[in-house]
Design a protein around this motif. Structure first.
Motif, PDB file in Angstrom:
ATOM      1  N   VAL A 192      29.564-105.496 -22.471  1.00  0.00           N
ATOM      2  CA  VAL A 192      29.519-104.898 -23.806  1.00  0.00           C
ATOM      3  C   VAL A 192      28.088-105.003 -24.287  1.00  0.00           C
ATOM      4  O   VAL A 192      27.516-106.097 -24.349  1.00  0.00           O
ATOM      5  N   THR A 193      27.507-103.868 -24.593  1.00  0.00           N
ATOM      6  CA  THR A 193      26.097-103.816 -24.953  1.00  0.00           C
ATOM      7  C   THR A 193      25.821-102.602 -25.824  1.00  0.00           C
ATOM      8  O   THR A 193      26.558-101.616 -25.766  1.00  0.00           O
ATOM      9  N   GLY A 194      24.755-102.682 -26.580  1.00  0.00           N
ATOM     10  CA  GLY A 194      24.309-101.533 -27.353  1.00  0.00           C
ATOM     11  C   GLY A 194      23.424-100.611 -26.536  1.00  0.00           C
ATOM     12  O   GLY A 194      23.077 -99.519 -26.981  1.00  0.00           O
ATOM     13  N   ALA A 195      23.064-101.034 -25.339  1.00  0.00           N
ATOM     14  CA  ALA A 195      22.200-100.229 -24.468  1.00  0.00           C
ATOM     15  C   ALA A 195      22.942 -98.996 -23.961  1.00  0.00           C
ATOM     16  O   ALA A 195      24.168 -98.973 -23.896  1.00  0.00           O
ATOM     17  N   ASP A 196      22.167 -98.009 -23.574  1.00  0.00           N
ATOM     18  CA  ASP A 196      22.749 -96.762 -23.076  1.00  0.00           C
ATOM     19  C   ASP A 196      23.352 -96.885 -21.687  1.00  0.00           C
ATOM     20  O   ASP A 196      24.094 -96.001 -21.260  1.00  0.00           O
ATOM     21  N   GLY A 197      23.031 -97.937 -20.986  1.00  0.00           N
ATOM     22  CA  GLY A 197      23.561 -98.118 -19.643  1.00  0.00           C
ATOM     23  C   GLY A 197      23.535 -99.579 -19.245  1.00  0.00           C
ATOM     24  O   GLY A 197      23.140-100.443 -20.019  1.00  0.00           O
ATOM     25  N   VAL A 198      23.967 -99.832 -18.028  1.00  0.00           N
ATOM     26  CA  VAL A 198      23.956-101.181 -17.467  1.00  0.00           C
ATOM     27  C   VAL A 198      22.762-101.256 -16.527  1.00  0.00           C
ATOM     28  O   VAL A 198      22.601-100.399 -15.654  1.00  0.00           O
ATOM     29  N   ASP A 199      21.936-102.265 -16.716  1.00  0.00           N
ATOM     30  CA  ASP A 199      20.709-102.358 -15.928  1.00  0.00           C
ATOM     31  C   ASP A 199      21.001-102.667 -14.455  1.00  0.00           C
ATOM     32  O   ASP A 199      22.054-103.193 -14.110  1.00  0.00           O
ATOM     33  N   GLU A 200      20.041-102.339 -13.629  1.00  0.00           N
ATOM     34  CA  GLU A 200      20.195-102.498 -12.179  1.00  0.00           C
ATOM     35  C   GLU A 200      20.380-103.952 -11.757  1.00  0.00           C
ATOM     36  O   GLU A 200      21.125-104.233 -10.825  1.00  0.00           O
ATOM     37  N   ALA A 201      19.719-104.889 -12.430  1.00  0.00           N
ATOM     38  CA  ALA A 201      19.866-106.306 -12.060  1.00  0.00           C
ATOM     39  C   ALA A 201      21.302-106.776 -12.272  1.00  0.00           C
ATOM     40  O   ALA A 201      21.836-107.538 -11.474  1.00  0.00           O
ATOM     41  N   SER A 202      21.930-106.313 -13.342  1.00  0.00           N
ATOM     42  CA  SER A 202      23.328-106.671 -13.609  1.00  0.00           C
ATOM     43  C   SER A 202      24.245-106.091 -12.551  1.00  0.00           C
ATOM     44  O   SER A 202      25.131-106.769 -12.030  1.00  0.00           O
ATOM     45  N   LEU A 203      24.040-104.816 -12.254  1.00  0.00           N
ATOM     46  CA  LEU A 203      24.873-104.168 -11.225  1.00  0.00           C
ATOM     47  C   LEU A 203      24.680-104.835  -9.870  1.00  0.00           C
ATOM     48  O   LEU A 203      25.648-105.039  -9.132  1.00  0.00           O
ATOM     49  N   ALA A 204      23.449-105.210  -9.561  1.00  0.00           N
ATOM     50  CA  ALA A 204      23.175-105.860  -8.274  1.00  0.00           C
ATOM     51  C   ALA A 204      23.922-107.186  -8.157  1.00  0.00           C
ATOM     52  O   ALA A 204      24.434-107.518  -7.084  1.00  0.00           O
TER      53      ALA A 204
END
Length: 118
Positions: free
Chosen positions: A77-89
């Motif tokens: 859950v974030t206000g960002a427009d997407g999920v960053d690559e480090a999180s997905l990794a």
């Protein structure tokens, strides 16, 4: 995309837990992951002078340090427009096929990120 009420109940649960972690701590992000045994791990983003983790990295770390054999799903859950690559990794390191639900502060799921086809 859809609200948490339209999700599978187990996925709605991790979105709610992620939302609660974010609200409780006032952090930029909250995250939750569900392991293959059905246990959940919740975290908020960490921003210390000596340590920075996204909420999803922290939740994955909690799962790994608790002996989770793998992950079924993750939510951030974030206000960002997407999920960053480090999180997905971090998720992909433990569970290459687990979906990652990206939700806004209200818990509305904006996207379900599936692994990229190889």
């Amino acid at each position: 995309m859809s609200g948490a009420a339209e999700l599978d109940p187990e996925d709605a649960k991790i979105v709610t837990l992620a939302r609660s972690a974010r609200a409780r701590t006032g952090a930029a992000e909250g995250a939750a992951v569900r392991d293959t045994d059905g246990r959940t791990y919740v975290a908020a983003s960490v921003a210390l002078p000596s340590l920075s983790l996204t909420a999803l990295q922290a939740a994955v770390a909690a799962a790994v340090s608790s002996g989770a054999p793998g992950l079924e799903a993750a939510a951030v859950v974030t206000g960002a427009d997407g999920v960053d690559e480090a999180s997905l990794a971090a998720v992909r390191d433990l569970a290459p096929s687990a979906p990652v639900l990206h939700a806004d502060a209200t818990g509305a799921v904006r996207a379900v990120l599936a692994p990229e086809a190889s």
